[in-house]
Design an enzyme around this catalytic site. Structure first.
Site, mmCIF file in Angstrom:
data_model
loop_
_atom_site.group_PDB
_atom_site.id
_atom_site.type_symbol
_atom_site.label_atom_id
_atom_site.label_comp_id
_atom_site.label_asym_id
_atom_site.label_seq_id
_atom_site.Cartn_x
_atom_site.Cartn_y
_atom_site.Cartn_z
ATOM 1 C CE LYS A 142 -1.871 2.900 2.247
ATOM 2 N NZ LYS A 142 -1.626 4.353 1.936
ATOM 3 N N GLY A 155 6.592 4.934 8.535
ATOM 4 C CA GLY A 155 5.821 6.174 8.576
ATOM 5 C C GLY A 155 5.911 6.795 9.954
ATOM 6 C CB SER A 156 3.700 9.201 11.650
ATOM 7 O OG SER A 156 2.472 8.517 11.553
ATOM 8 C CB THR A 157 6.146 7.566 16.225
ATOM 9 O OG1 THR A 157 7.512 7.520 15.764
ATOM 10 C CG2 THR A 157 6.059 6.854 17.551
ATOM 11 C CD GLU A 158 -0.826 10.692 14.888
ATOM 12 O OE1 GLU A 158 -0.006 11.431 14.293
ATOM 13 O OE2 GLU A 158 -2.046 10.906 14.894
ATOM 14 N N GLY A 200 2.355 4.127 13.568
ATOM 15 C CA GLY A 200 3.016 2.876 13.973
ATOM 16 C C GLY A 200 2.312 2.243 15.166
ATOM 17 C CD GLU A 236 12.603 3.527 8.780
ATOM 18 O OE1 GLU A 236 12.535 4.522 9.531
ATOM 19 O OE2 GLU A 236 12.720 3.585 7.560
ATOM 20 C CB CYS A 280 12.935 8.209 9.074
ATOM 21 S SG CYS A 280 13.831 7.152 7.960
ATOM 22 C CD GLU A 304 10.078 12.188 11.956
ATOM 23 O OE1 GLU A 304 8.958 11.642 11.996
ATOM 24 O OE2 GLU A 304 11.108 11.609 11.572
HETATM 25 P P1 NAI Z 1 1.632 8.505 8.004
HETATM 26 O O1 NAI Z 1 2.288 7.663 9.040
HETATM 27 O O2 NAI Z 1 0.201 8.886 8.214
HETATM 28 O O3 NAI Z 1 1.705 7.773 6.574
HETATM 29 C C1 NAI Z 1 2.572 6.739 6.209
HETATM 30 C C2 NAI Z 1 1.795 5.603 5.545
HETATM 31 O O4 NAI Z 1 0.846 5.078 6.485
HETATM 32 C C3 NAI Z 1 0.958 6.030 4.332
HETATM 33 O O5 NAI Z 1 0.981 4.992 3.383
HETATM 34 C C4 NAI Z 1 -0.428 6.173 4.915
HETATM 35 O O6 NAI Z 1 -1.454 6.007 3.963
HETATM 36 C C5 NAI Z 1 -0.452 5.052 5.922
HETATM 37 N N1 NAI Z 1 -1.431 5.205 7.009
HETATM 38 C C6 NAI Z 1 -1.900 6.349 7.563
HETATM 39 N N2 NAI Z 1 -2.796 6.081 8.535
HETATM 40 C C7 NAI Z 1 -2.893 4.732 8.612
HETATM 41 C C8 NAI Z 1 -3.638 3.833 9.428
HETATM 42 N N3 NAI Z 1 -4.465 4.273 10.369
HETATM 43 N N4 NAI Z 1 -3.482 2.499 9.247
HETATM 44 C C9 NAI Z 1 -2.629 2.040 8.320
HETATM 45 N N5 NAI Z 1 -1.907 2.831 7.510
HETATM 46 C C10 NAI Z 1 -2.020 4.168 7.649
HETATM 47 O O7 NAI Z 1 2.514 9.794 7.829
HETATM 48 P P2 NAI Z 1 2.063 11.205 7.171
HETATM 49 O O8 NAI Z 1 0.769 11.646 7.766
HETATM 50 O O9 NAI Z 1 2.153 11.123 5.723
HETATM 51 O O10 NAI Z 1 3.222 12.148 7.702
HETATM 52 C C11 NAI Z 1 3.138 12.680 9.021
HETATM 53 C C12 NAI Z 1 4.470 12.623 9.709
HETATM 54 O O11 NAI Z 1 4.909 11.284 9.835
HETATM 55 C C13 NAI Z 1 5.609 13.309 8.988
HETATM 56 O O12 NAI Z 1 5.614 14.683 9.206
HETATM 57 C C14 NAI Z 1 6.782 12.630 9.609
HETATM 58 O O13 NAI Z 1 7.067 13.201 10.850
HETATM 59 C C15 NAI Z 1 6.312 11.216 9.807
HETATM 60 N N6 NAI Z 1 6.752 10.331 8.716
HETATM 61 C C16 NAI Z 1 7.848 9.538 8.930
HETATM 62 C C17 NAI Z 1 8.330 8.763 7.898
HETATM 63 C C18 NAI Z 1 9.521 7.886 8.086
HETATM 64 O O14 NAI Z 1 10.209 7.603 7.117
HETATM 65 N N7 NAI Z 1 9.798 7.384 9.269
HETATM 66 C C19 NAI Z 1 7.747 8.771 6.567
HETATM 67 C C20 NAI Z 1 6.547 9.607 6.461
HETATM 68 C C21 NAI Z 1 6.115 10.352 7.506
#
Ligand code: NAI
Ligand code: MG
Length: 498
Positions: free
Chosen positions: A196, A249-252, A254, A271, A305, A402
């Site tokens: 996804k 993605g985000s810790t939240e 995660g 991660e 990240c 972050e």
């Molecule tokens: P996000 O964590 O919401 O998105 C990352 C992935 O998770 C996307 O594919 C999204 O569609 C999916 N996702 C979102 N909510 C979900 C849920 N409830 N269940 C399953 N999958 C879900 O991150 P977002 O909102 O794009 O960015 C927000 C912050 O997250 C950024 O400002 C950054 O601080 C952090 N982030 C960290 C990353 C990393 O590489 N560790 C990458 C992207 C964002």
């Protein structure tokens, strides 16, 4: 502002095309018929329209992946045959390098030259590297001596088997590369996958789906479902017939993944975020440390990240380091990713730009000084100025959270004896940097840091053979290297009495 815009015609054609998701060998619309737009972050205009998958599409993809895992040709292919197909994915990525780099630049905003020099070859290399593990991921032979069965002889061994059907949810900062990090080891282990991609950047994953089929990976082994996190990601993480979920993605989110996975106790790897300390000692070679510290935060517009977002400078060189990084920030040419003179593109989305600007406002409110930047850049697209903040304290949100944008806080410290506590004072533990000419001090400091990766006199060095992942709330498990195979394999002990 723009000089000649370079745009690969195949990429433009692909972006403008009619987009479908990959389920089995079929390219399909979402069951609901719904779609969503992905914008070009340099202009804010719609770049492409893709299917908005939901739980029905996820369910269909999981059934397809399950069938491909249990009974499809994939389960009968030899490790060597699997390895050849995975290697071919890497070859095809290189063959279509201009196209993929252009798609990445259009959808994510990053400079084309960077996508071409880093994202594309790293993605190819990951598949090439992981293809070798197909024939090398092996168990061991063990000789049991069972105390309550005196005299009995056994022949025992362990087998490495694929964990099964895997869900993989990836972010938008390195769309193609994150797909490679996830798919490479899962395929090498013999798993089948539902991928996804992030809703902000679905295009390169869809193109990669075509490449994967062309490489000879059987239908149903890799399924790509586009859609939003709550609609498509959440049902994938919760699905009872998925054996493992991998998330970046985000810790939240995660933490939501962990909860969703608890229904069937599927395996989880994560991660997540970072707030990585980058430590410049007074004895560092400043000609490399200062540009290195600038690149540690500004690479990929700070949307990494591992970004070196807390820059610690030893007191005697603090002014030089802070001013040096600020001068570097002011020189960065900000513009559209396809403009060859661009060094930093837009942030990925309006949301991310707003989020970063909110942190800039909070920093200013809390008393931080902007030595460079501090604002949105221009009025069109999602650009933010490369920003260097000083006069921060450790309770400010710009230091603790972050930001995921081109914003670094420069913090003074006293000596090698005192850096441990402030450097580790974060809920994250993904990466760290150390700049010094003193080798013993460098390695001693490396041991003190609670971080999954420590770079010495360099930063953002990634390799398919180097394990990557986080301490503390930066994640669970390690991607890349042989450790990535452990995320996608089960170990079976087989014991026979002779
Ligand atoms: P996000 O964590 O919401 O998105 C990352 C992935 O998770 C996307 O594919 C999204 O569609 C999916 N996702 C979102 N909510 C979900 C849920 N409830 N269940 C399953 N999958 C879900 O991150 P977002 O909102 O794009 O960015 C927000 C912050 O997250 C950024 O400002 C950054 O601080 C952090 N982030 C960290 C990353 C990393 O590489 N560790 C990458 C992207 C964002
Ligand atoms: Mg986009």
């Amino acid at each position: 502002m723009a000089s000649e815009l370079k745009a690969d015609p195949d990429a433009l054609k692909f972006a403008a095309g009619d987009h479908h998701m990959l389920i089995g060998g079929d390219w399909v619309h979402a069951a609901s018929g719904k779609t969503f737009d992905t914008p070009n972050p340099a202009t804010g205009e719609t770049l492409a329209t893709v299917p908005a998958g939901n739980s029905e599409d996820i369910d269909r993809a999981v059934k397809t992946a399950r069938a491909a895992f249990e009974t499809g040709p994939w389960s009968r292919m030899t490790p060597s045959e699997r390895g050849r197909a995975i290697h071919k994915i890497g070859d095809l990525i290189l063959e279509h390098g201009d196209e993929l780099a252009t798609l990445e630049s259009l959808d994510n905003g990053k400079p084309y030259a960077i996508a071409r020099a880093a994202d594309v070859p790293l993605a190819a290399d990951l598949f090439h590297y992981m293809s070798g593990w197909c024939t090398r991921s092996q168990g061991e032979s063990i000789v049991p001596s069972v105390p309550y069965m005196p005299g009995a002889e056994f022949h025992a061994y362990s087998l490495k088997e694929p964990v099964g059907v895997v869900g993989q949810i990836i972010p938008w900062n390195f769309p193609l590369l994150m797909a490679a990090w996830k798919l490479g080891p899962a395929l090498a282990a013999g798993c089948t996958v539902i991928l996804k991609p992030a809703e902000q950047t679905p295009l390169s994953a869809l193109r990669l789906g075509e490449i994967i089929l062309e490489a000879g990976i059987p239908e149903g082994v890799v399924n790509v479902v586009t859609g939003f996190g709550e609609d498509a990601g959440a049902p994938l993480a919760a699905h009872d017939d998925v054996d493992k979920i991998a998330f970046t993605g985000s810790t939240e989110v995660g933490k939501l993944i962990v909860q969703a996975a608890s229904g069937n106790l599927k395996k989880v790897s994560l991660e997540l975020g970072g707030k990585s300390p980058n430590i410049v000692y007074a004895d560092a070679e400043m000609e490399t440390a200062i540009p290195g510290a600038a690149s540690a935060i500004f690479f990929n517009h700070g949307q990494c990240c591992a970004a070196g977002s807390r820059l610690f400078a030893e007191k005697s060189v603090f002014d030089d380091v802070a001013q040096g990084v600020a001068d570097a920030a002011k020189k960065i040419r900000v513009g559209p990713g396809l403009d060859p003179s661009t060094e930093m593109g837009p942030l990925v989305s309006h949301d991310q730009m707003s989020r970063v600007c909110r942190y800039l406002d909070e920093g200013a409110r809390d008393g931080a000084t902007a030595l460079a930047g501090g604002n949105r850049h221009g009025e069109e697209g999602f650009f933010v100025e490369p920003t260097v903040l000083t006069d921060t304290t450790n309770d400010m949100s710009v230091v603790r959270e972050e930001i995921f944008g081109p914003v670094v806080t420069v913090i003074p410290f006293d000596s090698a004896e005192t850096i441990r506590q402030p450097a580790n004072d974060s809920e994250f533990g993904l990466a760290a940097g150390i700049w010094t000419k003193d080798l013993s001090k460098a390695h001693r400091t490396a041991r003190q840091l609670r971080a999954g990766t420590v770079w010495i006199n360099c930063y953002n060095v990634f390799d398919a053979a180097l394990p990557f992942g986080g301490y503390k709330q930066s994640g669970w498990g390690r991607e890349m290297g042989h450790e990535a195979m452990a995320l996608y394999t089960e170990t079976k002990a087989v014991c026979a009495q002779l």
